[in-house]
Design an enzyme around this catalytic site. Structure first.
Site, PDB file in Angstrom:
ATOM      1  CG  ASN A  12      56.723  10.284  55.860  1.00  0.00           C
ATOM      2  OD1 ASN A  12      55.654   9.794  56.242  1.00  0.00           O
ATOM      3  ND2 ASN A  12      57.032  11.559  56.055  1.00  0.00           N
ATOM      4  CE  LYS A  14      55.673  13.468  53.237  1.00  0.00           C
ATOM      5  NZ  LYS A  14      56.035  14.704  52.558  1.00  0.00           N
ATOM      6  CG  HIS A 102      57.866  15.312  58.258  1.00  0.00           C
ATOM      7  ND1 HIS A 102      57.220  16.274  57.521  1.00  0.00           N
ATOM      8  CD2 HIS A 102      58.499  14.514  57.372  1.00  0.00           C
ATOM      9  CE1 HIS A 102      57.445  16.055  56.233  1.00  0.00           C
ATOM     10  NE2 HIS A 102      58.218  14.989  56.114  1.00  0.00           N
ATOM     11  CD  GLU A 104      54.544  16.883  55.018  1.00  0.00           C
ATOM     12  OE1 GLU A 104      54.132  15.788  55.434  1.00  0.00           O
ATOM     13  OE2 GLU A 104      55.096  17.023  53.903  1.00  0.00           O
ATOM     14  CD  GLU A 174      62.168  14.856  55.070  1.00  0.00           C
ATOM     15  OE1 GLU A 174      62.070  14.008  54.177  1.00  0.00           O
ATOM     16  OE2 GLU A 174      61.220  15.179  55.796  1.00  0.00           O
ATOM     17  N   GLY A 180      57.860  17.398  48.176  1.00  0.00           N
ATOM     18  CA  GLY A 180      56.649  17.295  47.360  1.00  0.00           C
ATOM     19  C   GLY A 180      56.576  18.297  46.218  1.00  0.00           C
ATOM     20  CB  SER A 220      61.711  16.031  45.203  1.00  0.00           C
ATOM     21  OG  SER A 220      60.584  16.861  45.475  1.00  0.00           O
TER      22      SER A 220
HETATM   23  P1  13P Z   1      58.667  13.869  48.984  1.00  0.00           P
HETATM   24  O1  13P Z   1      59.642  12.740  48.704  1.00  0.00           O
HETATM   25  O2  13P Z   1      57.287  13.569  48.514  1.00  0.00           O
HETATM   26  O3  13P Z   1      59.216  15.181  48.506  1.00  0.00           O
HETATM   27  O4  13P Z   1      58.556  13.978  50.578  1.00  0.00           O
HETATM   28  C1  13P Z   1      59.696  14.062  51.341  1.00  0.00           C
HETATM   29  C2  13P Z   1      59.329  13.914  52.761  1.00  0.00           C
HETATM   30  O5  13P Z   1      58.748  14.808  53.361  1.00  0.00           O
HETATM   31  C3  13P Z   1      59.659  12.653  53.430  1.00  0.00           C
HETATM   32  O6  13P Z   1      59.479  12.731  54.813  1.00  0.00           O
END
Ligand code: 13P
Length: 261
Positions: A12, A14, A102, A104, A174, A180, A220
């Site tokens: 992903n 983003k 997601h 976010e 997640e 992150g 992560s």
């Molecule tokens: P990170 O791997 O940067 O922690 O992000 C995870 C994520 O949100 C994947 O959709």
């Protein structure tokens, strides 16, 4: 029973990489992966919308074995929804996997469980596969609320789907506190939550659907923790954010299978 679910590692991106950078990233990724990786693992990339056409063109013209993914979509086919992209538009670009709900999208853009349910159904209706995301905040975790949060999100997201539809989709656990932050859930924590997710599917849609549905862990993920996470019986794949932006690092995550066989 032996696990016959095919692993799925998804990147992903983003809001990273313009379309030039996207083409380069995909080319480097294809170069870094070998046929044994593709035989063992499904690999998808989820670029921003503005990159998808370019990524599709390079994947198809070079016959790369990468799955084209998107990060979200609207649930309507068309209409007065300024700024949105429909599932029909994604399907036309041969997008096969769409991330839905997601954290976010939920936390920053206010997507509700009901939005997520409608999007999940719309993605399936256009012949694509949703990656339905769930996960708890740090506060919910500290209060012992992980299982309840994940259970509620999965039940709500899958409401109204048939056993066959649920069997074919992907669910990503997640934990928000691990996204992150460099904090990864331990393999045991990831397993525990993924097992809860599979249990929710079994309760609502039957054992067969639960045995077939693929469950990813995200938060992560790095080359160093991927093998231990993938060794967990209910972890069938990984949803990778930051580490998927670097094709070499992402390829090393996919190569987990060489370490655990
Ligand atoms: P990170 O791997 O940067 O922690 O992000 C995870 C994520 O949100 C994947 O959709």
């Amino acid at each position: 029973m032996a696990n016959t679910r095919r692993p799925l590692i998804s990147g992903n991106w983003k809001m990273h990489h313009n379309h030039f950078e996207a083409i380069q990233t995909v080319q480097k990724l294809a170069y870094a992966l070998n046929p044994a990786d593709h035989d063992a693992v499904d690999v998808s990339v989820h670029p921003p919308f503005t990159d998808i056409r370019s990524v599709q063109t390079v994947i198809e013209s070079d016959e790369m074995r990468l799955i084209i993914g998107a990060q979200h979509c609207h649930f309507e086919e068309k209409g007065a929804f300024t700024g949105e992209v429909s599932p029909a538009m994604l399907a036309k670009l041969n997008v096969a996997l769409v991330i839905v709900g997601h954290s976010e999208r939920r936390e920053v853009f206010g997507e509700t469980d009901d939005d997520v349910r409608r999007k999940t159904a719309a993605v399936i209706a256009y012949g694509m596969t949703p990656i339905l995301c769930c996960g708890e905040t740090q506060e919910e975790r500290a209060a012992g609320g992980t299982d309840a949060k994940v259970t509620g999100q999965v039940k709500a997201g899958l409401a109204g789907l048939s056993q066959d539809q649920v069997a074919g989709l992907v669910i990503a656990y997640e934990p928000i506190w691990a996204i992150g932050t460099g904090l990864t859930a331990t393999p045991e924590d990831a397993q525990s939550a993924c097992r809860v997710v599979r249990g929710v599917v079994a309760d609502g849609w039957g054992r067969e659907a639960a045995d077939a549905v693929r469950i990813q862990y995200g938060g992560s993920v790095k080359p160093v923790n991927a093998p231990d996470l993938m060794m967990q019986p209910d972890v069938d794949g990984l949803l990778v954010g930051g580490a998927s932006l670097d094709p070499d690092e992402f390829a090393r995550i996919v190569a987990y299978h060489r370490l655990i066989g």
